[in-house]
Design an enzyme around this catalytic site. Structure first.
Site: not given
Length: 457
Positions: A304-306
């Site tokens: 997942l994106d940060m």
């Protein structure tokens, strides 16, 4: 606002170099349109056509002769000398076919050499043009001399070389991209330093319509591009008291984060602001933290994106990791994301099909590219609308970088950025995107399993 260097000065280096390159362009255009090249290509085509016609005609002659030989043999009564003569005729015709090919191929090679003599001259001019263009670009970058707050001056070639030698993990070219030094921030800082002014604050905003492939918003904050401006800023802001932005670094415990665990895998709820896997510059990731707390090496099956929160599967064994990776590649794993969008989505549901690729001049941004992008497909369903916002469910069919964020914000998608999206929308307390649910077949037990993480917004 004056530029760092005026490339359009009539007597300047750029105009002189541009005139020389334009002269080569004229030579190339003259040769490409010349009657000599046109006639040489026509002569080559005629020679190839003549070869085809001659060989086809001779093959027809050979076929007819073969048919007559077969008739004579069928009639019987051939003497040994007559049979020998028929064999000799067949061998001669096969040899003659080879000689015919060789004669025509020699003519074709001669005609091709006439074409190549002109096209090689064109290629040589193009190579010279490329070399001159690169040399001119380097000379121009040497003339772009920027100062820092302490008065130290470097040209752009040295600025970029110094920056990437000090930051080898960023893996970029030492040659500045075209247009470097012509953005607003370097001009403003150069003006300030040359007039003994002290910068207190600087911000850039997008003005006008968004480019078709990108997501920009008129009047909204738009950070400087990384590939051009980051190395220049790193030099020019030396000596300036810069307030550094502290990265988000949530603290989690395995007891709070783990939704499910068995001897083969972990399903965890990643908080917003935490990396899924270790980054180049720091190791504070979901994978590393849980591996340390559980005293078991884990491998994140997906990311997942940060800034995105929600469910992540981490494998304890290579067997499970490989099996789940294959399931992701085969789209056998279903994910549901919940997002809060800045704007009203009119459709109740639908499919977004927009191909994406990285914006190489402004990473990590992605852009829509119908010619070179990779296909990205998202199914959406509206859950709730308020006066200004839409709560929505996303079901990604592909897993491109920033897929949901671009599909939400781009004008060819929903045209409503996710709340808190600093790249494609406007900043807020956080990115309002959460991986709420994931369903798959357990690779070992073969059970169908579904896990959910409570919505944090």
């Amino acid at each position: 606002m004056p530029g760092v260097y005026d490339v359009l000065r009539p007597d300047g280096e750029f105009k002189k170099g541009e005139a020389q390159i334009s002269a080569i362009n004229a030579q190339i255009a003259h040769l490409q349109a010349s009657s000599a090249l046109t006639e040489a290509r026509r002569a080559l085509q005629r020679a190839e056509d003549e070869k085809t016609a001659a060989i086809d005609a001779y093959k027809q002659t050979m076929s007819e002769a073969k048919a007559l030989r077969e008739v004579r043999r069928a009639e019987g009564g051939l003497s040994a000398n007559e049979e020998k003569a028929l064999i000799a005729e067949s061998q001669f015709q096969k040899a003659e076919l080879k000689r015919l090919r060789l004669r025509h191929e020699a003519i074709i090679a001669e005609k091709k050499a006439e074409v190549d003599s002109i096209t090689d001259e064109i290629l040589a001019l193009k190579a010279r043009r490329k070399s001159m263009s690169e040399a001119l670009q380097e000379r121009i970058f040497r003339l772009f001399v920027v100062s820092d707050a302490n008065g130290e001056q470097l040209d752009l070639m040295d600025v970029f070389a110094t920056f990437y030698q000090c930051n080898p993990t960023l893996q970029a070219s030492l040659i500045p991209p075209s247009g470097s030094g012509e953005c607003c921030a370097p001009k403003l800082l150069q003006y300030a330093f040359s007039h003994q002014l002290k910068p207190l604050c600087i911000a850039e905003f997008w003005w006008g319509n968004s480019p078709a492939q990108e997501v920009r918003h008129h009047g909204q904050y738009d950070g400087a591009c990384l590939s051009k401006c980051r190395p220049i800023r790193s030099h020019m802001l030396k000596g300036v008291d810069v307030e550094t932005q502290q990265p988000e670094n949530p603290v989690i415990s395995s007891a709070d984060a783990i939704i499910y665990e068995d001897q083969w895998m972990v399903v965890a709820n990643k908080p917003a602001g935490m990396l899924t896997v270790p980054g180049r510059l720091h190791d504070g990731s979901l994978q590393s933290i849980l591996s340390e707390q559980l005293r078991t090496p884990l491998k994140a099956v997906h990311r997942l994106d940060m800034s995105t929160s929600g469910l992540v599967i981490l494998a304890k064994t290579d067997e499970v990791y490989t099996a789940l990776q294959a399931d992701f590649a085969s789209r056998n794993i279903q994910k549901r994301y919940i997002a809060l969008l800045d704007g009203i989505v009119k459709a109740e549901d639908g499919i977004i099909d927009l191909p994406l690729r990285p914006n190489i001049d402004d990473r990590p941004r992605q852009m829509v590219d119908h010619e070179h992008g990779k296909r990205a497909i998202t199914h959406f369903e509206v859950i709730q609308r308020t006066d200004r916002r839409t709560r929505i469910a996303f079901y990604p069919h592909t897993g491109r970088t920033h897929q949901l964020r671009v599909h939400a914000s781009h004008n060819e998608g929903l045209g409503c950025p996710i709340v808190g999206d600093m790249l494609y929308g406007r900043a807020s307390t956080r990115l309002m995107l959460h991986a709420e649910s994931i369903s798959f077949t357990h690779p070992i037990t073969k059970e169908s399993v579904t896990f959910e993480a409570p919505l944090p917004f």
